[in-house]
Design a protein around this motif. Structure first.
Motif, PDB file in Angstrom:
ATOM      1  N   ARG A  77       2.383   5.142   6.616  1.00  0.00           N
ATOM      2  CA  ARG A  77       3.829   5.281   6.766  1.00  0.00           C
ATOM      3  C   ARG A  77       4.117   5.692   8.209  1.00  0.00           C
ATOM      4  O   ARG A  77       3.329   6.420   8.813  1.00  0.00           O
ATOM      5  N   GLU A  85      -1.635   5.117   3.331  1.00  0.00           N
ATOM      6  CA  GLU A  85      -1.528   4.544   1.985  1.00  0.00           C
ATOM      7  C   GLU A  85      -2.833   3.856   1.614  1.00  0.00           C
ATOM      8  O   GLU A  85      -3.176   3.761   0.445  1.00  0.00           O
ATOM      9  N   THR A 161       8.128  -3.892   4.133  1.00  0.00           N
ATOM     10  CA  THR A 161       7.533  -3.815   2.796  1.00  0.00           C
ATOM     11  C   THR A 161       8.308  -4.587   1.740  1.00  0.00           C
ATOM     12  O   THR A 161       7.812  -4.815   0.658  1.00  0.00           O
ATOM     13  N   GLY A 162       9.539  -4.943   2.009  1.00  0.00           N
ATOM     14  CA  GLY A 162      10.350  -5.595   0.997  1.00  0.00           C
ATOM     15  C   GLY A 162      11.205  -4.598   0.229  1.00  0.00           C
ATOM     16  O   GLY A 162      12.030  -4.968  -0.582  1.00  0.00           O
ATOM     17  N   HIS A 163      11.002  -3.313   0.464  1.00  0.00           N
ATOM     18  CA  HIS A 163      11.810  -2.271  -0.168  1.00  0.00           C
ATOM     19  C   HIS A 163      12.821  -1.701   0.825  1.00  0.00           C
ATOM     20  O   HIS A 163      13.366  -0.628   0.600  1.00  0.00           O
ATOM     21  N   GLY A 164      13.022  -2.409   1.921  1.00  0.00           N
ATOM     22  CA  GLY A 164      13.958  -1.939   2.932  1.00  0.00           C
ATOM     23  C   GLY A 164      13.354  -0.998   3.951  1.00  0.00           C
ATOM     24  O   GLY A 164      14.056  -0.485   4.809  1.00  0.00           O
ATOM     25  N   ASP A 165      12.068  -0.738   3.856  1.00  0.00           N
ATOM     26  CA  ASP A 165      11.410   0.116   4.836  1.00  0.00           C
ATOM     27  C   ASP A 165      10.217  -0.624   5.419  1.00  0.00           C
ATOM     28  O   ASP A 165      10.029  -1.802   5.174  1.00  0.00           O
ATOM     29  N   SER A 166       9.435   0.074   6.202  1.00  0.00           N
ATOM     30  CA  SER A 166       8.279  -0.569   6.823  1.00  0.00           C
ATOM     31  C   SER A 166       7.079   0.364   6.770  1.00  0.00           C
ATOM     32  O   SER A 166       7.213   1.561   6.523  1.00  0.00           O
TER      33      SER A 166
END
Length: 174
Positions: A77, A85, A161-166
């Motif tokens: 992260r 991760e 990531t596709g969840h709005g973050d990186s």
């Protein structure tokens, strides 16, 4: 039919056979529909199982390739702790900590292994790459579990990531 048949018994028999025919055809239609649905379900189950096996094989192959590389492949992260991760087994040789120690900051965060004098420049550079979606290269020092200081060269890239973050994915070596 009642116009052509005058006998009540014959008319009753014909009506009974007509009812049995309709019931039989309805049952056949229900059976064929259910058979078609279950057949498609069974085929979907087989395809799902094959897809799961292909995914497992792909993951196994990637992990084998990663484990044979010198150095450390990681995913973290973009925070000040550099929360890992994923990290390959090579981290033990580089830092003295196992993946289980480092993933999700279980024993220690990777950010705390970075020498305090170098930590700010690492966080600034990786944060900038994360915000702008770019790649980076940096050299800095880490403190191993035994207290030894090692120089690390890191190559990384910010990945959405596709969840709005990186996250940051990269490679580092001594």
């Amino acid at each position: 039919v009642s116009r052509y048949v005058n006998d009540v018994e014959t008319l009753t028999a014909l009506q009974t056979y007509k009812g049995l025919f309709i019931i039989t055809m309805s049952a056949l239609l229900v059976y064929l529909t259910a058979y078609h649905i279950f057949d498609r379900f069974a085929k979907a189950q087989v395809q799902l199982k094959e897809s799961e096996q292909a995914l497992e094989e792909s993951q196994r192959a990637r992990l084998t390739l990663i484990s044979n590389l010198p150095g450390v492949v990681y995913r973290c992260r973009p925070n000040s702790e550099r929360t890992l991760e994923f990290v390959c087994d090579g981290c033990a040789e580089l830092t003295g900590y196992t993946p289980a120690d480092l993933v999700n900051d279980h024993t220690v965060s990777f950010g705390h292994l970075i020498l305090p004098d170098d930590r700010e420049k690492v966080i600034d550079l990786t944060g900038k790459a994360s915000r702008q979606g770019g790649a980076f290269q940096i050299e800095y020092r880490v403190i191993t579990r035994s207290g030894k200081i090692k120089w690390v060269q890191e190559h990384g890239r910010s990945v959405a990531t596709g969840h709005g973050d990186s996250v940051i994915e990269g490679y580092m070596f001594d």
